[in-house]
Design a protein around this motif. Structure first.
Motif, mmCIF file in Angstrom:
data_model
loop_
_atom_site.group_PDB
_atom_site.id
_atom_site.type_symbol
_atom_site.label_atom_id
_atom_site.label_comp_id
_atom_site.label_asym_id
_atom_site.label_seq_id
_atom_site.Cartn_x
_atom_site.Cartn_y
_atom_site.Cartn_z
ATOM 1 N N PHE A 40 0.830 -1.202 0.000
ATOM 2 C CA PHE A 40 0.000 0.000 0.000
ATOM 3 C C PHE A 40 0.868 1.257 0.000
ATOM 4 C CE2 PHE A 40 -3.804 -2.043 2.463
ATOM 5 C CZ PHE A 40 -4.149 -2.760 1.341
ATOM 6 N N VAL A 41 1.852 1.273 0.880
ATOM 7 C CA VAL A 41 2.715 2.458 1.004
ATOM 8 C C VAL A 41 3.504 2.671 -0.283
ATOM 9 C CG1 VAL A 41 4.688 3.442 2.254
ATOM 10 C CG2 VAL A 41 2.806 2.362 3.525
ATOM 11 N N GLU A 42 4.043 1.603 -0.842
ATOM 12 C CA GLU A 42 4.797 1.726 -2.093
ATOM 13 C C GLU A 42 3.921 2.296 -3.204
ATOM 14 O OE1 GLU A 42 6.341 -2.188 -2.860
ATOM 15 O OE2 GLU A 42 7.777 -2.061 -1.202
ATOM 16 N N TRP A 43 2.699 1.779 -3.337
ATOM 17 C CA TRP A 43 1.808 2.244 -4.389
ATOM 18 C C TRP A 43 1.291 3.646 -4.116
ATOM 19 C CZ3 TRP A 43 1.582 0.681 -9.147
ATOM 20 C CH2 TRP A 43 2.081 -0.581 -9.445
ATOM 21 N N ALA A 44 1.117 3.998 -2.861
ATOM 22 C CA ALA A 44 0.717 5.369 -2.526
ATOM 23 C C ALA A 44 1.803 6.351 -2.953
ATOM 24 C CB ALA A 44 0.443 5.489 -1.025
#
Length: 72
Positions: free
Chosen positions: A28-32
């Motif tokens: 999630f953090v990477e894609w955010a």
């Protein structure tokens, strides 16, 4: 016949859920970050908010696991 549930099995299951959630959270953090970089600011913020909720869920799961061993 329903599967028998004991403290060790439930503890293992909770640990698995926490690990699984942590894996998703990392994604999630990477894609955010990618979304933000590409100008999808609202989406990025919502993904990060979802990541926070997953962290909160893991806190509750950890408390549930800890509580299993206070039953003795």
């Amino acid at each position: 016949m329903p599967e028998e549930l004991d403290k060790d099995k439930l503890s293992h299951l909770i640990s698995h859920w926490i690990e699984h959630n942590e894996s998703h959270n990392k994604s999630f953090v990477e894609w955010a970050q990618k979304a933000k970089k590409d100008g999808f600011l609202d989406a990025s913020e919502e993904i990060l908010e979802a990541a926070k909720k997953v962290e909160e869920a893991n806190e509750h799961l950890a408390k549930a696991k800890e509580g299993l061993f206070h039953l003795d």
